[in-house]
Write a protein that holds these residues in place. Structure first.
Motif, PDB file in Angstrom:
ATOM      1  N   ILE A   1      -5.357   4.918  -9.614  1.00  0.00           N
ATOM      2  CA  ILE A   1      -4.307   3.805  -8.683  1.00  0.00           C
ATOM      3  C   ILE A   1      -3.432   4.834  -7.923  1.00  0.00           C
ATOM      4  CG2 ILE A   1      -2.930   1.977  -9.001  1.00  0.00           C
ATOM      5  CD1 ILE A   1      -4.902   0.830 -10.912  1.00  0.00           C
ATOM      6  N   VAL A   2      -2.689   5.791  -8.940  1.00  0.00           N
ATOM      7  CA  VAL A   2      -1.855   6.668  -8.567  1.00  0.00           C
ATOM      8  C   VAL A   2      -2.260   7.597  -7.239  1.00  0.00           C
ATOM      9  CG1 VAL A   2      -0.138   8.350  -9.233  1.00  0.00           C
ATOM     10  CG2 VAL A   2      -0.631   6.238 -10.372  1.00  0.00           C
ATOM     11  N   GLU A   3      -3.293   8.046  -7.587  1.00  0.00           N
ATOM     12  CA  GLU A   3      -3.668   9.197  -6.687  1.00  0.00           C
ATOM     13  C   GLU A   3      -4.101   8.498  -5.273  1.00  0.00           C
ATOM     14  OE1 GLU A   3      -6.580  11.017  -8.681  1.00  0.00           O
ATOM     15  OE2 GLU A   3      -5.158  12.790  -9.753  1.00  0.00           O
ATOM     16  N   ARG A   4      -4.506   7.335  -5.346  1.00  0.00           N
ATOM     17  CA  ARG A   4      -4.925   6.581  -4.092  1.00  0.00           C
ATOM     18  C   ARG A   4      -3.677   6.470  -3.274  1.00  0.00           C
ATOM     19  NH1 ARG A   4      -5.290   1.942  -2.412  1.00  0.00           N
ATOM     20  NH2 ARG A   4      -7.084   1.615  -0.880  1.00  0.00           N
ATOM     21  N   GLN A   5      -2.322   6.435  -3.661  1.00  0.00           N
ATOM     22  CA  GLN A   5      -1.142   5.869  -3.161  1.00  0.00           C
ATOM     23  C   GLN A   5      -0.591   7.269  -2.560  1.00  0.00           C
ATOM     24  OE1 GLN A   5       1.278   2.736  -4.935  1.00  0.00           O
ATOM     25  NE2 GLN A   5      -0.293   3.101  -6.726  1.00  0.00           N
ATOM     26  N   ALA A   6      -1.275   8.345  -2.522  1.00  0.00           N
ATOM     27  CA  ALA A   6      -0.765   9.565  -2.092  1.00  0.00           C
ATOM     28  C   ALA A   6      -0.191   9.491  -0.510  1.00  0.00           C
ATOM     29  CB  ALA A   6      -1.514  10.820  -2.338  1.00  0.00           C
ATOM     30  N   GLY A   7       0.674  10.553  -0.084  1.00  0.00           N
ATOM     31  CA  GLY A   7       0.921  10.803   1.081  1.00  0.00           C
ATOM     32  C   GLY A   7       1.948  10.055   1.798  1.00  0.00           C
ATOM     33  N   GLY A   8       3.127   9.563   0.996  1.00  0.00           N
ATOM     34  CA  GLY A   8       4.191   8.906   1.673  1.00  0.00           C
ATOM     35  C   GLY A   8       4.181   7.324   1.451  1.00  0.00           C
ATOM     36  N   PHE A   9       5.370   6.975   1.430  1.00  0.00           N
ATOM     37  CA  PHE A   9       5.715   5.632   0.869  1.00  0.00           C
ATOM     38  C   PHE A   9       4.903   4.457   1.699  1.00  0.00           C
ATOM     39  CE2 PHE A   9       8.639   5.838   4.463  1.00  0.00           C
ATOM     40  CZ  PHE A   9       8.565   4.646   4.943  1.00  0.00           C
ATOM     41  N   TRP A  10       4.172   4.883   2.983  1.00  0.00           N
ATOM     42  CA  TRP A  10       3.665   3.660   3.568  1.00  0.00           C
ATOM     43  C   TRP A  10       2.171   3.577   2.970  1.00  0.00           C
ATOM     44  CZ3 TRP A  10       5.704   8.140   5.719  1.00  0.00           C
ATOM     45  CH2 TRP A  10       5.098   9.304   5.908  1.00  0.00           C
ATOM     46  N   ASN A  11       1.773   4.456   2.249  1.00  0.00           N
ATOM     47  CA  ASN A  11       0.556   4.290   1.223  1.00  0.00           C
ATOM     48  C   ASN A  11       0.700   3.533   0.149  1.00  0.00           C
ATOM     49  OD1 ASN A  11      -1.027   5.211   3.404  1.00  0.00           O
ATOM     50  ND2 ASN A  11      -0.894   7.460   2.692  1.00  0.00           N
ATOM     51  N   TRP A  12       2.046   3.132  -0.272  1.00  0.00           N
ATOM     52  CA  TRP A  12       1.996   2.692  -1.512  1.00  0.00           C
ATOM     53  C   TRP A  12       1.401   1.306  -1.676  1.00  0.00           C
ATOM     54  CZ3 TRP A  12       7.972   4.049  -2.967  1.00  0.00           C
ATOM     55  CH2 TRP A  12       7.943   5.402  -3.013  1.00  0.00           C
ATOM     56  N   ASN A  13       1.048   0.822  -2.679  1.00  0.00           N
ATOM     57  CA  ASN A  13       0.451  -0.577  -2.751  1.00  0.00           C
ATOM     58  C   ASN A  13       1.442  -1.610  -2.332  1.00  0.00           C
ATOM     59  OD1 ASN A  13      -2.143   0.249  -3.673  1.00  0.00           O
ATOM     60  ND2 ASN A  13      -1.514   0.201  -5.996  1.00  0.00           N
ATOM     61  N   VAL A  14       2.638  -1.603  -2.448  1.00  0.00           N
ATOM     62  CA  VAL A  14       3.324  -2.669  -2.051  1.00  0.00           C
ATOM     63  C   VAL A  14       3.426  -2.834  -0.726  1.00  0.00           C
ATOM     64  CG1 VAL A  14       5.468  -1.123  -2.025  1.00  0.00           C
ATOM     65  CG2 VAL A  14       5.931  -3.465  -2.408  1.00  0.00           C
TER      66      VAL A  14
ATOM     67  N   GLY B   1       0.501  -2.649   1.010  1.00  0.00           N
ATOM     68  CA  GLY B   1      -0.945  -2.769   1.491  1.00  0.00           C
ATOM     69  C   GLY B   1      -1.716  -1.564   0.792  1.00  0.00           C
ATOM     70  N   GLY B   2      -1.233  -0.184   0.493  1.00  0.00           N
ATOM     71  CA  GLY B   2      -1.897   0.622   0.047  1.00  0.00           C
ATOM     72  C   GLY B   2      -2.943   1.729   0.858  1.00  0.00           C
ATOM     73  N   GLY B   3      -2.790   1.141   2.160  1.00  0.00           N
ATOM     74  CA  GLY B   3      -3.513   2.299   3.131  1.00  0.00           C
ATOM     75  C   GLY B   3      -2.855   2.490   4.184  1.00  0.00           C
ATOM     76  N   GLY B   4      -1.477   2.848   4.454  1.00  0.00           N
ATOM     77  CA  GLY B   4      -1.053   3.178   5.737  1.00  0.00           C
ATOM     78  C   GLY B   4      -0.910   1.874   6.815  1.00  0.00           C
ATOM     79  N   LEU B   5      -1.043   2.330   8.066  1.00  0.00           N
ATOM     80  CA  LEU B   5      -0.700   1.267   8.943  1.00  0.00           C
ATOM     81  C   LEU B   5      -1.790   0.366   8.876  1.00  0.00           C
ATOM     82  CD1 LEU B   5       1.647   1.070  10.947  1.00  0.00           C
ATOM     83  CD2 LEU B   5       0.318   2.046  12.591  1.00  0.00           C
ATOM     84  N   LYS B   6      -3.125   0.789   8.751  1.00  0.00           N
ATOM     85  CA  LYS B   6      -4.241  -0.250   8.840  1.00  0.00           C
ATOM     86  C   LYS B   6      -4.153  -1.337   7.803  1.00  0.00           C
ATOM     87  CE  LYS B   6      -7.747   2.380   6.705  1.00  0.00           C
ATOM     88  NZ  LYS B   6      -7.619   1.844   5.305  1.00  0.00           N
ATOM     89  N   ASP B   7      -3.621  -1.100   6.782  1.00  0.00           N
ATOM     90  CA  ASP B   7      -3.555  -2.118   5.804  1.00  0.00           C
ATOM     91  C   ASP B   7      -2.221  -2.525   5.576  1.00  0.00           C
ATOM     92  OD1 ASP B   7      -6.112  -2.311   4.556  1.00  0.00           O
ATOM     93  OD2 ASP B   7      -5.866  -0.644   3.106  1.00  0.00           O
ATOM     94  N   LEU B   8      -1.431  -2.662   6.586  1.00  0.00           N
ATOM     95  CA  LEU B   8      -0.040  -2.989   6.722  1.00  0.00           C
ATOM     96  C   LEU B   8       0.026  -4.770   6.401  1.00  0.00           C
ATOM     97  CD1 LEU B   8       2.506  -1.640   6.659  1.00  0.00           C
ATOM     98  CD2 LEU B   8       3.087  -2.099   8.681  1.00  0.00           C
TER      99      LEU B   8
END
Lengths: 205, 354
Positions: free
Chosen positions: B178-191, B193-200
């Motif tokens: 779960i933590v490793e999936r949120q790597a690469g900046g705060f826009w990838n955090w689960n809060v 959507g967890g997947g950058g812009l496309k999951d916003l």
């Protein structure tokens, strides 16, 4: 795996002793606490079998929710234990008969399974079926092969829940309840009456 | 290699457990002081400032005071259960840390059902309170423990559903994954959507979920404004009334360890755990230990931030009434989080191309 064998014997012994203590404890609250111990150590047995998902669910559902409610109710009981014990001798024969029948049936089932059923052909617990984790493997069968049973079980639980609510819900007419929407919608115009009082006269009622 | 033999493995694991334990206890000492200082700051007081510079050693002085006092056990108390209760609270609060990923590669036990393990352990925490309240054989503790049992069971339900939304997003029950999936900046955090812009778009659901999780964890840890099990104006001190000296200390440490655990859990589930809020390609060339410390720093900073929120809430929000507490849990949080599970599930199937 010597360590696993030790762990199994310790957990199994704790489960059995706690199970016995549930029956023999004089205080019902202690009984529930021993029941929780039994649940917990059987969760440990599940982990040894490689069924870590089941183990965690056992702890979450039985220990975390069901047993809390058990304890909740039992703590509030005011039981006279001396009185409770009086009927013991009277019901003992009947109890022994029921226990004997149940034990006999379980032995029969165990023997027939061991002789011809699944236990004979299986090579041991299947811990890793394919590349999936435990939870995934359960999900794959539960939501495909056993979908209808799963849904039916859910419906049964729902009906039981609604039944319990219907049986216990009473609308008392003489109880005042807080209505938050009413409270926040109240305005000074509706809630207050401004009266001008002449000096020395006061107001009537 | 010595470390791969059973004896070496045992030593290594015990060492890891001790390291985590000592880190938590030391941080607790200062977080507890911070809690009191923040509380005092809001009320324009100074707070503890006598023991050591700025009162930094206050927690250690309190610790010594508790340990050196006599343990008083009420005459009508159930002695075994009475002493077992704080021990259970203490042990569970620390046992939960076993699966918490502290930094890249730093986790005592990386198990597949880490989230469920945490949920199970935190649902056991209620036993310490119930047993303590019952075994005291006194009215106020008993009322406190009844309140606590009902409250914790109610809020666990919504916490469970909120955790399910995160599991759906991450597609794993393993905390490290779960933590490793949120790597690469705060826009990838689960809060978010967890997947950058496309999951916003999922952030529309996940931001309220993180708030619900925060409020539920306040209730779960018996913190103000949900400290009804120990409401001092109604129940003196609730389930802790009859406790003194070391058993009381164990309750206290267990309570604060649970609070820090909840902060760590919010961090891990919603705010990227030990991931920095910006992309960190430069750590790839670093010594692994240095990278671990870098990640650990972010994890600790986030925990401190959420602990600060816990402390401020304690200072500024008045206590809830009990029926309002139940209303909030069952009529607001439960339906909201249930709808959120359905929405996130639908988003995973139809929305994002995973």
């Amino acid at each position: 795996m010597v360590l696993q064998a030790y762990a199994f014997y310790v957990l199994a012994a704790v489960t059995l002793l706690a199970g016995l203590a549930v029956i023999f404890a004089r205080n019902p609250v202690h009984s529930v606490l021993f029941l929780i111990t039994a649940f917990f150590s059987s969760a440990g047995l599940f982990v040894l079998l490689g069924a870590e998902f089941l183990a965690m669910i056992l702890v979450v559902v039985y220990v975390g929710a069901v047993a809390v409610l058990f304890l909740f109710v039992v703590m509030m009981l005011d039981v006279d234990f001396a009185e409770l014990r009086q009927g013991f001798a009277k019901y003992l024969p009947l109890g022994i008969v029921v226990a004997a029948i149940l034990t006999g049936e379980m032995i029969l089932v165990a023997m027939s399974v061991a002789g011809s059923g699944a236990a004979k052909s299986s090579t041991g617990p299947l811990t890793h079926v394919g590349p999936f984790s435990n939870a995934e493997a359960i999900g794959r069968v539960l939501y495909t092969d056993y979908l209808y049973f799963f849904q039916a079980a859910g419906m049964v639980l729902l009906v039981a829940m609604i039944g319990a609510i219907v049986l216990t819900l009473k609308h008392k007419t003489n109880v005042r309840r807080q209505n938050i929407a009413d409270q926040t919608a109240r305005t000074p115009a509706a809630g207050m009456r401004i009266v001008t009082i002449k000096s020395g006269e006061g107001i009537e009622a | 290699m010595f470390w791969s033999t059973p004896g070496g493995w045992l030593l290594l694991t015990v060492g890891q457990i001790l390291a985590v334990l000592i880190w938590i206890l030391l941080s607790l000492a200062f977080l507890l002081l911070a809690d009191r200082k923040i509380w005092a700051g809001v009320q324009m007081r100074k707070g503890p400032n006598v023991v050591g510079p700025f009162g930094l050693l206050q927690s250690f002085a309190d610790f010594l005071k508790f340990v050196l006092k006599e343990i008083v056990i009420p005459a009508g108390a159930d002695k075994t259960v009475f002493l077992l209760a704080p021990l259970i609270m203490f042990t569970l609060a620390f046992g939960a840390w076993a699966v918490m990923p502290l930094a890249p590669g730093w986790v005592v036990s990386n198990i597949n059902v880490g989230v469920l393990y945490l949920f199970a352990i935190s649902s056991l925490g209620v036993y310490g309170v119930i047993m303590g309240g019952w075994a005291s054989n006194s009215k106020y503790p008993f009322l406190g423990s009844l309140r606590s049992a009902a409250q914790m069971v109610s809020y666990e339900v919504s916490i469970g559903f909120v955790i399910v939304t995160v599991i759906l997003l991450a597609g794993s029950l393993n905390l490290v994954t779960i933590v490793e999936r949120q790597a690469g900046g705060f826009w990838n955090w689960n809060v978010l959507g967890g997947g950058g812009l496309k999951d916003l778009p999922a952030a529309l659901v996940m931001i309220p979920m993180s708030v619900i999780f925060f409020v539920s964890s306040l209730a779960e840890t018996n913190r103000p404004p949900f400290d009804l099990p120990e409401a001092e104006s109604e129940l003196v001190a609730g389930y802790q009334v009859e406790y003194s000296s070391t058993p009381y200390l164990l309750f206290m440490i267990g309570e604060y360890a649970n609070i820090v655990l909840m902060c760590a859990l919010i961090t891990t589930l919603f705010f990227g755990g030990w991931q920095a809020p910006f992309p960190t390609p430069f750590t790839a060339h670093w010594n692994p230990t240095a990278a671990s410390f870098f990640g650990f720093m972010w994890f600790f900073l986030k925990i401190i931030f959420f602990f600060f929120l816990f402390a401020v809430v304690k200072a500024v929000v008045p206590r809830y009434r009990y029926d309002q507490l139940m209303r909030l849990g069952w009529k607001v949080f439960l339906p909201t989080s249930l709808v959120a599970v359905a929405l996130i599930g639908a988003w995973r199937v139809f929305g994002s191309a995973v």
